[in-house]
Motif scaffolding. Structure first.
Motif, PDB file in Angstrom:
ATOM      1  N   UNK A 127       0.835  -1.201   0.000  1.00 37.47           N
ATOM      2  CA  UNK A 127       0.000   0.000   0.000  1.00 37.47           C
ATOM      3  C   UNK A 127       0.876   1.260   0.000  1.00 37.47           C
ATOM      4  N   UNK A 128       1.967   1.224   0.748  1.00 43.81           N
ATOM      5  CA  UNK A 128       2.917   2.341   0.726  1.00 43.81           C
ATOM      6  C   UNK A 128       3.532   2.520  -0.646  1.00 43.81           C
ATOM      7  N   UNK A 129       3.910   1.406  -1.279  1.00 39.11           N
ATOM      8  CA  UNK A 129       4.462   1.460  -2.643  1.00 39.11           C
ATOM      9  C   UNK A 129       3.429   2.015  -3.619  1.00 39.11           C
TER      10      UNK A 129
ATOM     11  N   UNK B 127      -8.204  -4.737   3.524  1.00 38.93           N
ATOM     12  CA  UNK B 127      -8.336  -3.307   3.234  1.00 38.93           C
ATOM     13  C   UNK B 127      -7.109  -2.603   3.770  1.00 38.93           C
ATOM     14  N   UNK B 128      -6.651  -1.573   3.076  1.00 39.32           N
ATOM     15  CA  UNK B 128      -5.510  -0.800   3.555  1.00 39.32           C
ATOM     16  C   UNK B 128      -5.743   0.676   3.289  1.00 39.32           C
ATOM     17  N   UNK B 129      -5.094   1.481   4.107  1.00 33.04           N
ATOM     18  CA  UNK B 129      -5.195   2.934   3.945  1.00 33.04           C
ATOM     19  C   UNK B 129      -3.912   3.581   4.449  1.00 33.04           C
ATOM     20  N   UNK B 130      -3.279   4.376   3.611  1.00 29.61           N
ATOM     21  CA  UNK B 130      -2.144   5.182   4.054  1.00 29.61           C
ATOM     22  C   UNK B 130      -2.734   6.335   4.844  1.00 29.61           C
ATOM     23  N   UNK B 131      -2.417   6.391   6.145  1.00 31.52           N
ATOM     24  CA  UNK B 131      -3.047   7.398   7.001  1.00 31.52           C
ATOM     25  C   UNK B 131      -2.180   8.619   7.242  1.00 31.52           C
ATOM     26  N   UNK B 132      -0.857   8.487   7.116  1.00 28.79           N
ATOM     27  CA  UNK B 132      -0.015   9.678   7.249  1.00 28.79           C
ATOM     28  C   UNK B 132       1.355   9.423   6.632  1.00 28.79           C
TER      29      UNK B 132
ATOM     30  N   UNK C 230       8.701   8.350   7.111  1.00 30.84           N
ATOM     31  CA  UNK C 230       7.759   7.472   7.804  1.00 30.84           C
ATOM     32  C   UNK C 230       6.402   7.481   7.104  1.00 30.84           C
ATOM     33  N   UNK C 231       5.943   6.292   6.749  1.00 30.21           N
ATOM     34  CA  UNK C 231       4.644   6.130   6.103  1.00 30.21           C
ATOM     35  C   UNK C 231       3.826   5.204   7.003  1.00 30.21           C
ATOM     36  N   UNK C 232       2.717   5.717   7.554  1.00 29.10           N
ATOM     37  CA  UNK C 232       1.868   4.935   8.434  1.00 29.10           C
ATOM     38  C   UNK C 232       0.681   4.389   7.650  1.00 29.10           C
ATOM     39  N   UNK C 233       0.497   3.073   7.715  1.00 26.66           N
ATOM     40  CA  UNK C 233      -0.572   2.404   6.982  1.00 26.66           C
ATOM     41  C   UNK C 233      -1.388   1.584   7.977  1.00 26.66           C
ATOM     42  N   UNK C 234      -2.699   1.622   7.825  1.00 24.21           N
ATOM     43  CA  UNK C 234      -3.579   0.782   8.638  1.00 24.21           C
ATOM     44  C   UNK C 234      -4.341  -0.155   7.716  1.00 24.21           C
TER      45      UNK C 234
ATOM     46  N   UNK D 272      -6.803  -6.736  12.617  1.00 21.11           N
ATOM     47  CA  UNK D 272      -6.563  -5.327  12.288  1.00 21.11           C
ATOM     48  C   UNK D 272      -5.089  -5.062  12.527  1.00 21.11           C
ATOM     49  N   UNK D 273      -4.516  -4.133  11.756  1.00 17.85           N
ATOM     50  CA  UNK D 273      -3.089  -3.881  11.888  1.00 17.85           C
ATOM     51  C   UNK D 273      -2.754  -2.421  11.646  1.00 17.85           C
ATOM     52  N   UNK D 274      -1.653  -2.025  12.261  1.00 17.61           N
ATOM     53  CA  UNK D 274      -1.050  -0.717  12.020  1.00 17.61           C
ATOM     54  C   UNK D 274       0.395  -1.002  11.640  1.00 17.61           C
ATOM     55  N   UNK D 275       0.840  -0.357  10.586  1.00 18.67           N
ATOM     56  CA  UNK D 275       2.142  -0.662  10.010  1.00 18.67           C
ATOM     57  C   UNK D 275       2.936   0.628   9.807  1.00 18.67           C
ATOM     58  N   UNK D 276       4.106   0.690  10.419  1.00 19.82           N
ATOM     59  CA  UNK D 276       5.021   1.804  10.180  1.00 19.82           C
ATOM     60  C   UNK D 276       6.014   1.355   9.125  1.00 19.82           C
ATOM     61  N   UNK D 277       5.986   2.037   7.994  1.00 16.80           N
ATOM     62  CA  UNK D 277       6.909   1.756   6.899  1.00 16.80           C
ATOM     63  C   UNK D 277       7.935   2.878   6.831  1.00 16.80           C
ATOM     64  N   UNK D 278       9.122   2.542   6.391  1.00 21.29           N
ATOM     65  CA  UNK D 278      10.192   3.529   6.222  1.00 21.29           C
ATOM     66  C   UNK D 278      10.571   3.569   4.750  1.00 21.29           C
ATOM     67  N   UNK D 279      10.555   4.779   4.186  1.00 20.82           N
ATOM     68  CA  UNK D 279      10.928   4.958   2.787  1.00 20.82           C
ATOM     69  C   UNK D 279      12.419   4.677   2.624  1.00 20.82           C
ATOM     70  N   UNK D 280      12.744   3.897   1.601  1.00 18.26           N
ATOM     71  CA  UNK D 280      14.147   3.566   1.356  1.00 18.26           C
ATOM     72  C   UNK D 280      14.748   4.444   0.267  1.00 18.26           C
ATOM     73  N   UNK D 281      13.916   5.262  -0.367  1.00 19.25           N
ATOM     74  CA  UNK D 281      14.381   6.209  -1.377  1.00 19.25           C
ATOM     75  C   UNK D 281      14.287   7.619  -0.816  1.00 19.25           C
ATOM     76  N   UNK D 282      14.268   8.586  -1.678  1.00 18.11           N
ATOM     77  CA  UNK D 282      14.100   9.972  -1.260  1.00 18.11           C
ATOM     78  C   UNK D 282      12.689  10.192  -0.729  1.00 18.11           C
ATOM     79  N   UNK D 283      12.531  10.839   0.437  1.00 19.50           N
ATOM     80  CA  UNK D 283      11.180  11.067   0.961  1.00 19.50           C
ATOM     81  C   UNK D 283      10.415  12.078   0.133  1.00 19.50           C
ATOM     82  N   UNK D 284       9.104  11.873   0.070  1.00 22.52           N
ATOM     83  CA  UNK D 284       8.229  12.861  -0.558  1.00 22.52           C
ATOM     84  C   UNK D 284       7.859  13.900   0.487  1.00 22.52           C
ATOM     85  N   UNK D 285       7.181  14.939   0.080  1.00 21.25           N
ATOM     86  CA  UNK D 285       6.747  15.975   0.996  1.00 21.25           C
ATOM     87  C   UNK D 285       5.797  15.371   2.031  1.00 21.25           C
TER      88      UNK D 285
END
Length: 164
Positions: free
Chosen positions: A91-93, A121-126, A131-135, A147-160
């Motif tokens: 979902x982050x990708x 179901x997934x939703x990028x919440x912030x 840091x990309x938070x997905x639920x 139900x899950x909460x997932x903290x993802x870390x960008x491995x490339x350049x961060x977006x705004x």
């Protein structure tokens, strides 16, 4: 004791999405890294098909086969967590962020019967820097299995940074 499915039963697995969903080609986005969960589309472990809903959120239809058994007749919690790891990370990708999962917190709500097709179901919440938070959740109709909460870390350049 795991049950064995016949070829006729294997072909009967229906992973179609809802009428307002569009198919999503996950392997085209991330390559062969989806092998662990969705790498064998005809196997006895998982079968997965990805979609985007009308709001462009990532959804998945997932079948938990006999090779995912934990408690008799039900999917192992680790198999559910593995599916959530793949879907929420993807979902982050799909939101435009090359990420890896740093932390996955899963709350199991109900036993998931084997050979059941569920929706993830997934939703990028912030998004905050890298840091990309997905639920997300694993469900079927009104039944919620996890139900899950997932903290993802960008491995490339961060977006705004954007609040979800």
């Amino acid at each position: 004791m795991a049950t064995t499915i016949t070829n006729a039963e294997a072909m009967a697995v229906d992973l179609r999405g809802e009428s307002d969903w569009t198919a999503f080609d996950a392997p085209a986005l991330v390559g062969s890294s989806l092998r662990f969960v969705s790498g064998d589309p005809q196997g006895d472990r998982f079968r997965v098909r990805y979609y985007r809903d009308a709001a462009q959120q990532l959804k998945a239809r997932v079948w938990f086969g006999p090779e995912t058994e934990g408690p008799p007749g039900h999917a192992h919690g680790g198999s559910i967590a593995a599916v959530l790891d793949e879907v929420l990370g993807l979902s982050g990708w799909a939101a435009g962020h090359a990420v890896v999962v740093a932390n996955l917190n899963v709350s199991f709500r109900n036993l998931l019967p084997l050979q059941t097709v569920v929706t993830v179901e997934s939703e990028v919440v912030s998004i905050n820097g890298r840091k990309v938070l997905v639920k997300g959740r694993v469900c079927s109709g009104s039944a919620i299995y996890a139900e899950a909460e997932c903290l993802c870390i960008a491995i490339g350049q961060p977006k705004t940074s954007v609040a979800g």
